[in-house]
Design a protein around this motif. Structure first.
Motif, PDB file in Angstrom:
ATOM      1  N   ALA A   1       0.759  -1.275  -0.100  1.00 27.04           N
ATOM      2  CA  ALA A   1      -0.042   0.009  -0.007  1.00 27.04           C
ATOM      3  C   ALA A   1       0.853   1.178  -0.132  1.00 27.04           C
ATOM      4  O   ALA A   1       0.329   2.337  -0.716  1.00 27.04           O
ATOM      5  N   THR A   2       2.049   1.238   0.548  1.00 24.56           N
ATOM      6  CA  THR A   2       2.940   2.444   0.559  1.00 24.56           C
ATOM      7  C   THR A   2       4.145   2.286  -0.629  1.00 24.56           C
ATOM      8  O   THR A   2       4.887   3.075  -0.472  1.00 24.56           O
ATOM      9  N   GLY A   3       3.693   1.240  -1.645  1.00 20.70           N
ATOM     10  CA  GLY A   3       4.470   1.362  -2.815  1.00 20.70           C
ATOM     11  C   GLY A   3       6.114   1.088  -2.369  1.00 20.70           C
ATOM     12  O   GLY A   3       7.001   1.093  -3.154  1.00 20.70           O
ATOM     13  N   ARG A   4       6.162   0.217  -1.370  1.00 21.37           N
ATOM     14  CA  ARG A   4       7.564  -0.259  -1.134  1.00 21.37           C
ATOM     15  C   ARG A   4       7.612  -2.025  -1.342  1.00 21.37           C
ATOM     16  O   ARG A   4       8.383  -2.681  -1.031  1.00 21.37           O
ATOM     17  N   GLY A   5       6.622  -2.502  -2.073  1.00 25.76           N
ATOM     18  CA  GLY A   5       6.467  -3.671  -2.339  1.00 25.76           C
ATOM     19  C   GLY A   5       7.694  -4.484  -2.811  1.00 25.76           C
ATOM     20  O   GLY A   5       7.926  -5.856  -2.379  1.00 25.76           O
TER      21      GLY A   5
END
Length: 437
Positions: A409-413
């Motif tokens: 969700a925070t773009g750190r996948g």
């Protein structure tokens, strides 16, 4: 080089600042805190129709072999024994609930152990551990600390069930509760004075006081170790390979896998045995010992063998090498011949050690970055759900799933290994399957 020097080199005494006295006391401490399994496991499994004396012998034998294997091969202070929870699943769900003969259930345990070995040799179990974010290590350790402290509080009678508030304070006028309180205070004072054998001395002193106050009940009984012949090699592999046993094999495999990983992370974290790069050295040997013990256990006649969180008591007593586990294993071996005497150790004597070991393990939660929501929220969910659901695997599930969701969700996948997301999906599937069942 003398034999003693060779052994000290093999077990890395110099690296761990270990001594024979401390390791031996730690092994004895671990044994005393988990000796209850010698009687609890047979009491549960005998309800399937398995002979009580046979299961008692197989319980002691498998705990001995598993712990000695772990100590000698992996050099970790991790003791093994038939797992609580899995023995209840074996008895109440598989045999009594599904009507499956205990011989077939043993076959399912055997197959789950073989699959464990294959997963270990294929490096898959090691990768699963590596996929668990190191940020959650302290949370798992802290959650298990709360878990075993809660078990200790319940066993001591300090905490009792309540229909109004779920749990409440027990009867402080009960002599066994008073003895448990004495044990907590005594161990706490010894710990404050940095006495390494605080746990062991506390348990033995509380036990002695209980005997003096006539609070220890012991009923001598005849016991024949050769009774193991009634369960050894009685497993039914053909029956276990049928379709209706596949679900059972999966549960044995899944629960043991993640309970074991949680215990492993917690104990190594507490003992300071995790490497600087957040990996656990000799992980393949740890899993080989664990899987081998499960296979041997099914052949001897007992449910899944797994690492015990009570090993933390030995670690708290200073145990840092495999000698601790070997001492515990040798004591389980001796217990085969003196099982009735070992059963004289009551809950009020061992509960204080569990409560205070829990306190020591929760201290690791200070290392969690509570100011970072991506870490704090999954850590909190792990901490709180392990004791409240009575399941290490479930607590780990909540932590991993929430950590994976927040990373995505925070773009750190992409910063995390793909296996983290595979694990999260597996855990989600487990919850869906549990709900469906």
């Amino acid at each position: 080089m003398t034999l003693q020097q060779r052994l000290e080199e093999h077990f890395q005494f110099a690296h761990h600042n270990a001594t024979w006295r401390t390791e031996t006391l730690a092994g004895l401490t671990t044994f005393i805190t988990m000796a209850y399994i010698i009687f609890v496991n047979p009491a549960i499994l005998s309800q399937t129709g398995m002979p009580l004396a046979a299961v008692t012998t197989s319980t002691c034998l498998c705990a001995a072999i598993g712990s000695i294997l772990m100590g000698a091969l992996a050099n970790y202070p991790l003791a093994l024994a038939p797992g609580m929870g899995l023995n209840a699943y074996f008895t109440y769900t598989v045999v009594k609930g599904m009507g499956i003969p205990w011989q077939t259930a043993l076959g399912a345990v055997f197959l789950s152990g073989v699959i464990f070995l294959l997963l270990t040799f294929g490096g898959i179990r090691q990768r699963l551990v590596a996929a668990i974010p190191y940020q959650l290590h302290a949370a798992v350790a802290g959650g298990i600390g709360l878990f075993i402290a809660f078990i200790g509080l319940r066993n001591s009678g300090l905490i009792v069930p309540s229909p109004a508030t779920t749990v409440t304070l027990g009867n402080l006028h009960d002599h066994s509760v008073q003895l448990a309180i004495f044990g907590i205070v005594f161990i706490a004072i010894l710990s404050a004075y940095r006495v390494k054998a605080a746990m062991l001395l506390g348990v033995l002193t509380t036990l002695a006081l209980g005997i003096a106050c006539h609070q220890v009940q012991w009923h001598p009984s005849t016991f024949n170790p050769l009774a193991i012949r009634e369960t050894a090699f009685h497993l039914d592999l053909r029956g276990a390979l049928r379709m209706n046993a596949l679900e059972i094999i999966f549960v044995f495999l899944f629960v043991d896998l993640f309970d074991n990983i949680g215990t492993l992370v917690a104990v190594t974290e507490r003992a300071g045995l995790i490497a600087e790069d957040h990996t656990i050295p000799r992980l393949d040997r740890i899993f080989f010992a664990d899987a081998s013990a499960t296979v041997i256990g099914s052949l001897a006649g007992t449910s899944t063998v797994t690492s015990y969180i009570e090993s933390s008591a030995g670690v708290a007593a200073g145990g840092r090498t495999g000698v601790t586990a070997i001492v515990t294993g040798l004591l389980f071996l001796a217990a085969i011949f003196v099982a009735p005497a070992v059963g004289a150790i009551p809950d009020f004597a061992t509960a204080p050690a569990l409560i205070l070991v829990g306190a020591l393990m929760v201290a690791g939660a200070a290392r969690i970055d509570w100011d970072e929501p991506r870490v704090a929220i999954p850590s909190f969910l792990t901490l709180i759900t392990i004791p409240l659901t009575y399941s290490i695997a479930t607590g780990l599930s909540f932590g991993l799933i929430s950590f994976a969701v927040l990373e995505l969700a925070t773009g750190r996948g992409r910063r995390q290994h793909w296996m983290l997301y595979l694990l999260a999906l597996l855990f989600l599937a487990r919850f869906a399957w549990m709900s469906h069942g």
